[in-house]
Structure formats: structure tokens, C-alpha cells
Design a protein around this motif. Structure first.
Motif, PDB file in Angstrom:
ATOM      1  N   ALA A 119       0.840  -1.197   0.000  1.00 15.42           N
ATOM      2  CA  ALA A 119       0.000   0.000   0.000  1.00 15.42           C
ATOM      3  C   ALA A 119       0.877   1.250   0.000  1.00 15.42           C
ATOM      4  N   ASN A 120       2.086   1.121   0.528  1.00 14.74           N
ATOM      5  CA  ASN A 120       3.090   2.189   0.509  1.00 14.74           C
ATOM      6  C   ASN A 120       4.320   1.668  -0.232  1.00 14.74           C
ATOM      7  N   HIS A 121       4.133   1.357  -1.501  1.00 16.76           N
ATOM      8  CA  HIS A 121       5.150   0.712  -2.333  1.00 16.76           C
ATOM      9  C   HIS A 121       6.414   1.565  -2.422  1.00 16.76           C
ATOM     10  N   PRO A 122       7.590   0.928  -2.365  1.00 12.75           N
ATOM     11  CA  PRO A 122       8.850   1.668  -2.455  1.00 12.75           C
ATOM     12  C   PRO A 122       8.965   2.533  -3.723  1.00 12.75           C
ATOM     13  N   ASN A 123       8.370   2.105  -4.823  1.00  8.33           N
ATOM     14  CA  ASN A 123       8.415   2.906  -6.046  1.00  8.33           C
ATOM     15  C   ASN A 123       7.598   4.185  -5.906  1.00  8.33           C
ATOM     16  N   ASP A 124       6.653   4.223  -4.963  1.00 14.12           N
ATOM     17  CA  ASP A 124       5.845   5.420  -4.725  1.00 14.12           C
ATOM     18  C   ASP A 124       6.462   6.312  -3.653  1.00 14.12           C
ATOM     19  N   THR A 125       7.031   5.683  -2.634  1.00  9.52           N
ATOM     20  CA  THR A 125       7.521   6.441  -1.484  1.00  9.52           C
ATOM     21  C   THR A 125       9.001   6.795  -1.581  1.00  9.52           C
ATOM     22  N   GLY A 126       9.763   6.034  -2.386  1.00 16.23           N
ATOM     23  CA  GLY A 126      11.211   6.244  -2.451  1.00 16.23           C
ATOM     24  C   GLY A 126      11.938   5.664  -1.258  1.00 16.23           C
ATOM     25  N   LYS A 127      11.208   4.985  -0.392  1.00 16.12           N
ATOM     26  CA  LYS A 127      11.791   4.369   0.797  1.00 16.12           C
ATOM     27  C   LYS A 127      11.930   2.866   0.567  1.00 16.12           C
ATOM     28  N   PRO A 128      12.778   2.187   1.333  1.00 18.56           N
ATOM     29  CA  PRO A 128      12.907   0.731   1.197  1.00 18.56           C
ATOM     30  C   PRO A 128      11.588   0.016   1.502  1.00 18.56           C
ATOM     31  N   ALA A 129      11.462  -1.196   0.982  1.00 21.80           N
ATOM     32  CA  ALA A 129      10.277  -2.021   1.258  1.00 21.80           C
ATOM     33  C   ALA A 129      10.133  -2.205   2.763  1.00 21.80           C
ATOM     34  N   GLN A 130       8.892  -2.145   3.216  1.00 25.21           N
ATOM     35  CA  GLN A 130       8.609  -2.267   4.648  1.00 25.21           C
ATOM     36  C   GLN A 130       7.683  -3.447   4.909  1.00 25.21           C
ATOM     37  N   LEU A 131       7.830  -4.032   6.054  1.00 26.00           N
ATOM     38  CA  LEU A 131       6.930  -5.082   6.504  1.00 26.00           C
ATOM     39  C   LEU A 131       5.708  -4.427   7.132  1.00 26.00           C
ATOM     40  N   ALA A 132       4.520  -4.843   6.695  1.00 30.04           N
ATOM     41  CA  ALA A 132       3.280  -4.312   7.266  1.00 30.04           C
ATOM     42  C   ALA A 132       2.828  -5.135   8.464  1.00 30.04           C
ATOM     43  N   GLY A 133       3.249  -6.392   8.503  1.00 23.31           N
ATOM     44  CA  GLY A 133       2.846  -7.270   9.596  1.00 23.31           C
ATOM     45  C   GLY A 133       3.157  -8.708   9.254  1.00 23.31           C
ATOM     46  N   THR A 134       2.611  -9.616  10.022  1.00 24.88           N
ATOM     47  CA  THR A 134       2.819 -11.045   9.817  1.00 24.88           C
ATOM     48  C   THR A 134       1.487 -11.749   9.969  1.00 24.88           C
ATOM     49  N   LEU A 135       1.168 -12.585   9.010  1.00 29.99           N
ATOM     50  CA  LEU A 135      -0.050 -13.387   9.056  1.00 29.99           C
ATOM     51  C   LEU A 135       0.292 -14.719   9.727  1.00 29.99           C
ATOM     52  N   HIS A 136      -0.487 -15.103  10.735  1.00 31.39           N
ATOM     53  CA  HIS A 136      -0.239 -16.339  11.482  1.00 31.39           C
ATOM     54  C   HIS A 136      -1.335 -17.347  11.187  1.00 31.39           C
ATOM     55  N   PHE A 137      -0.932 -18.615  11.075  1.00 39.53           N
ATOM     56  CA  PHE A 137      -1.888 -19.699  10.894  1.00 39.53           C
ATOM     57  C   PHE A 137      -1.550 -20.799  11.878  1.00 39.53           C
ATOM     58  N   GLU A 138      -2.550 -21.222  12.608  1.00 45.16           N
ATOM     59  CA  GLU A 138      -2.395 -22.336  13.522  1.00 45.16           C
ATOM     60  C   GLU A 138      -3.521 -23.310  13.246  1.00 45.16           C
ATOM     61  N   SER A 139      -3.162 -24.509  12.859  1.00 45.05           N
ATOM     62  CA  SER A 139      -4.153 -25.525  12.536  1.00 45.05           C
ATOM     63  C   SER A 139      -4.823 -26.050  13.803  1.00 45.05           C
ATOM     64  N   THR A 140      -6.131 -26.244  13.733  1.00 43.74           N
ATOM     65  CA  THR A 140      -6.855 -26.843  14.846  1.00 43.74           C
ATOM     66  C   THR A 140      -7.180 -28.307  14.567  1.00 43.74           C
ATOM     67  N   SER A 141      -6.890 -28.749  13.343  1.00 44.28           N
ATOM     68  CA  SER A 141      -7.160 -30.145  12.998  1.00 44.28           C
ATOM     69  C   SER A 141      -5.992 -31.028  13.420  1.00 44.28           C
ATOM     70  N   LYS A 142      -6.309 -32.255  13.733  1.00 43.76           N
ATOM     71  CA  LYS A 142      -5.283 -33.233  14.102  1.00 43.76           C
ATOM     72  C   LYS A 142      -5.147 -34.189  12.936  1.00 43.76           C
ATOM     73  N   ARG A 143      -3.996 -34.154  12.322  1.00 50.62           N
ATOM     74  CA  ARG A 143      -3.759 -35.006  11.138  1.00 50.62           C
ATOM     75  C   ARG A 143      -3.262 -36.339  11.508  1.00 50.62           C
TER      76      ARG A 143
END
Length: 143
Positions: A119-143
Motif C-alpha cells: 500500500a506504501n510501495h517503495p516505487n511510490d515512497t522512495g523508501k525501502p520495502a517495509q513489513l506491514a505485519g505477519t499473518l499467522h496460521f495455527e491448525s486446529t485439525s489433528k492429522r
């Protein structure tokens, strides 16, 4: 080039598009993006080596979508609508592949996926790429 190269095959949901890719760093480069398009699409992608994608079948039914600066090109199957890969805006000579389209890989195989701030792409801002966050996944199924 640093990292581990890895050759994989994949395709769209209906099977009309098949491809092989050489990943730049195996699946260590997985990420998502929060730009307006990627936020809605929701796919997890991995970096592809330069010239590292070869469409084996279905090139004639792949279609593409470009928006905003029209530099990034997002490819998807015109039959089933699945996004297979895209040409990167930050480096149009490189691609990223939807990991859900890789044979034997699921986006749920990754407990954590970095989300880049497109959303704040380096080509638009002139700044280095930034991390916006981290998506977490935790399975509730038992395989």
C-alpha cells in the motif's frame, strides 16, 4: 545469486494452465502484500528466479490484469479464474508464483507469512520495502 534454487511444477484449479518454475530461494521467500489488489486476492506468493517460469500448457488461456501504474502484471486462468503468478512491479524482470498453485504446496503449510506494505510501495515512497505485519496460521485439525 544467493539462496537455494528449487524447481517445481504447478497449475490452475481446472488444470488448463500448467507451468514449471525455478524459485529464487525455495519457499523461504513466501510473502503476502497489502496493496489494494493483493489484499483482495489474498494469495501467498514465492519469488521466482529471473526467467524462471515456463508455461507448459494453457498460455493461450492465461489472461492478465494491470492496475494503477500498470507495471505489475497479474496472470490468471480465464477458465477457472485462479491467479497463478505475477510479474513484479518492483522488478518487472522477475515474477512471483501463487504457492497454492504449486503441486503439493498449500498456503496453510506456513505458520507465519510476512505481509509486505505494498500500500506504501517503495516505487511510490522512495523508501525501502517495509513489513506491514505477519499473518499467522495455527491448525486446529489433528492429522
Amino acid at each position: 545469486m544467493t539462496g537455494i534454487m528449487n524447481n517445481r511444477t504447478g497449475g490452475c484449479h481446472c488444470g488448463a494452465v500448467r507451468f514449471e518454475v525455478t524459485l529464487s530461494d525455495d519457499l523461504k521467500s513466501v510473502r503476502r502484500c497489502n496493496c489494494s489488489y493483493c489484499r483482495m486476492r489474498g494469495s501467498v506468493v514465492a519469488a521466482v528466479a529471473q526467467d524462471g517460469i515456463n508455461i507448459l500448457q494453457g498460455n493461450d488461456i492465461l489472461t492478465s490484469y494491470r492496475f494503477n501504474t500498470r507495471k505489475a502484471q497479474h496472470f490468471f486462468c480465464s477458465r477457472c479464474g485462479i491467479h497463478t503468478h505475477h510479474q513484479r512491479r518492483s522488478d518487472p524482470n522477475r515474477h512471483a508464483v501463487n504457492v497454492a498453485c504449486l503441486d503439493g504446496v498449500s498456503p496453510f503449510d506456513f505458520p507465519e507469512v510476512p505481509v509486505m506494505d505494498g500500500a506504501n510501495h517503495p516505487n511510490d515512497t522512495g523508501k525501502p520495502a517495509q513489513l506491514a505485519g505477519t499473518l499467522h496460521f495455527e491448525s486446529t485439525s489433528k492429522r
